[in-house]
Design an enzyme around this catalytic site. Structure first.
Site, PDB file in Angstrom:
ATOM      1  N   GLY A   1       0.892  -1.256  -0.081  1.00  0.00           N
ATOM      2  CA  GLY A   1      -0.024   0.010  -0.091  1.00  0.00           C
ATOM      3  C   GLY A   1       0.994   1.260  -0.032  1.00  0.00           C
ATOM      4  O   GLY A   1       0.507   2.293   0.575  1.00  0.00           O
ATOM      5  N   SER A   2       1.950   1.263  -0.704  1.00  0.00           N
ATOM      6  CA  SER A   2       2.849   2.324  -0.536  1.00  0.00           C
ATOM      7  C   SER A   2       2.053   3.442  -1.492  1.00  0.00           C
ATOM      8  O   SER A   2       2.384   4.580  -1.264  1.00  0.00           O
ATOM      9  CB  SER A   2       4.261   2.213  -0.982  1.00  0.00           C
ATOM     10  OG  SER A   2       4.204   1.952  -2.394  1.00  0.00           O
ATOM     11  N   ASN A   3       1.616   3.034  -2.487  1.00  0.00           N
ATOM     12  CA  ASN A   3       0.848   3.893  -3.590  1.00  0.00           C
ATOM     13  C   ASN A   3      -0.345   4.525  -3.103  1.00  0.00           C
ATOM     14  O   ASN A   3      -0.747   5.745  -2.865  1.00  0.00           O
ATOM     15  CB  ASN A   3       0.431   3.409  -4.908  1.00  0.00           C
ATOM     16  CG  ASN A   3       1.557   3.021  -5.908  1.00  0.00           C
ATOM     17  OD1 ASN A   3       2.109   4.162  -6.279  1.00  0.00           O
ATOM     18  ND2 ASN A   3       1.996   2.076  -5.980  1.00  0.00           N
TER      19      ASN A   3
ATOM     20  N   HIS B   1       0.627   1.153 -13.050  1.00  0.00           N
ATOM     21  CA  HIS B   1       1.562  -0.179 -13.349  1.00  0.00           C
ATOM     22  C   HIS B   1       3.100   0.285 -13.315  1.00  0.00           C
ATOM     23  O   HIS B   1       3.443   1.302 -13.774  1.00  0.00           O
ATOM     24  CB  HIS B   1       1.229  -0.522 -14.701  1.00  0.00           C
ATOM     25  CG  HIS B   1       1.669  -1.835 -15.022  1.00  0.00           C
ATOM     26  ND1 HIS B   1       1.273  -3.073 -14.543  1.00  0.00           N
ATOM     27  CD2 HIS B   1       2.920  -1.986 -15.979  1.00  0.00           C
ATOM     28  CE1 HIS B   1       2.272  -4.049 -15.089  1.00  0.00           C
ATOM     29  NE2 HIS B   1       2.997  -3.399 -15.978  1.00  0.00           N
TER      30      HIS B   1
HETATM   31  C1  GAR Z   1       3.409  -1.331  -7.534  1.00  0.00           C
HETATM   32  O1  GAR Z   1       4.620  -1.404  -7.828  1.00  0.00           O
HETATM   33  C2  GAR Z   1       2.220  -1.383  -8.404  1.00  0.00           C
HETATM   34  O2  GAR Z   1       2.559  -0.677  -9.482  1.00  0.00           O
HETATM   35  C3  GAR Z   1       2.273  -2.829  -8.816  1.00  0.00           C
HETATM   36  O3  GAR Z   1       2.383  -3.513  -7.468  1.00  0.00           O
HETATM   37  C4  GAR Z   1       3.113  -2.571  -6.544  1.00  0.00           C
HETATM   38  C5  GAR Z   1       2.246  -2.338  -5.268  1.00  0.00           C
HETATM   39  O4  GAR Z   1       3.078  -1.497  -4.288  1.00  0.00           O
HETATM   40  N1  GAR Z   1       1.081  -3.155  -9.458  1.00  0.00           N
HETATM   41  C6  GAR Z   1       0.889  -3.937 -10.429  1.00  0.00           C
HETATM   42  O5  GAR Z   1       2.036  -4.771 -10.808  1.00  0.00           O
HETATM   43  C7  GAR Z   1      -0.312  -4.390 -11.271  1.00  0.00           C
HETATM   44  N2  GAR Z   1       0.128  -5.005 -12.255  1.00  0.00           N
HETATM   45  P1  GAR Z   1       2.158  -0.823  -3.099  1.00  0.00           P
HETATM   46  O6  GAR Z   1       1.149  -1.821  -2.555  1.00  0.00           O
HETATM   47  O7  GAR Z   1       3.287  -0.617  -2.458  1.00  0.00           O
HETATM   48  O8  GAR Z   1       1.414   0.323  -3.730  1.00  0.00           O
END
Ligand code: GAR
Length: 207
Positions: free
Chosen positions: A13-15, A110
């Site tokens: 969930g950093s995004n 992505h």
């Molecule tokens: C992120 O890098 C996102 O772009 C990727 O998963 C990671 C989640 O990180 N998504 C995909 O690969 C979708 N195809 P987060 O949970 O720290 O946000």
């Protein structure tokens, strides 16, 4: 314009955190009404709780049929009067009915320059491993609208990252994540300010 946002996650969930931070700093006007995770122990659920944001664990595996799952998800989104769904590291498939219902109101982030290194099986660290394996010199991140396909919807923003010889997949993931956090928030700003115009596959940005 302030939007009621639902953020769908599967992991760290950093995004999601980048959106929370932008809202708390008043860089974005919208409100996260709910965080939905299809993984029970996703750290993103802890992040939501820390910031007083409602969250739900919702997995299609806990329903008797895809239809029941779809109906439950739609009900949650309707109850919260959601204007925009943000897939932020969501590693599931959004049911077709929801995509129809929220046409051009679902975005995804992505970790590559679509249409490279995307589609089925390209998620998380795998994307960066494949990027290094292939030997491309530039990668990056993409935000796009979500359609019925996997990573096929109209592209909103992309930002490149130049690959140096020594970088590892883990380091690359970290660098690309920084870009993701930036363009995800910028994309939301553009949507809030009604700056996007979809023209076929092209998303035009009115500055
Ligand atoms: C992120 O890098 C996102 O772009 C990727 O998963 C990671 C989640 O990180 N998504 C995909 O690969 C979708 N195809 P987060 O949970 O720290 O946000």
């Amino acid at each position: 314009m302030s939007l009621n946002i639902a953020v769908m996650i599967s992991g760290s969930g950093s995004n999601l955190q980048s959106i929370i931070d932008a809202i708390e700093k008043n860089s974005l006007k919208s409100e996260i009404k709910i965080v939905i995770s299809n993984t029970k122990n996703a750290y993103g659920l802890v992040r939501a709780e820390k910031h007083g944001i409602k969250s739900r664990y919702l997995s299609k595996n806990n329903y008797n049929s895809p239809r029941e799952y779809e109906e439950e998800l739609l009900e949650i989104l309707n109850n919260k009067k959601i204007d925009l769904i943000v897939l932020a590291g969501y590693l599931g498939i959004v049911p077709g009915e929801i995509i129809k219902h929220y046409k051009n109101k679902i975005i995804n982030i992505h970790p590559s320059l679509i249409p490279s290194f995307c589609g089925k099986g390209f998620y998380g660290l795998t994307v960066h491993e494949k990027v290094l394996e292939y030997g491309v010199k530039v990668t990056g991140a993409t935000t796009h609208f979500v359609d019925e396909g996997v990573d096929t919807g109209p592209i909103i923003m992309q930002e490149p990252f130049k690959i140096e010889d020594e970088i590892t997949a883990e380091e690359l993931q970290k660098e690309v994540l920084k870009i993701e956090h930036k363009i995800l928030v910028e994309t939301l700003g553009l949507i809030e300010n009604k700056k996007l115009e979809i023209n076929g596959r092209r998303v035009l940005i009115r500055r």
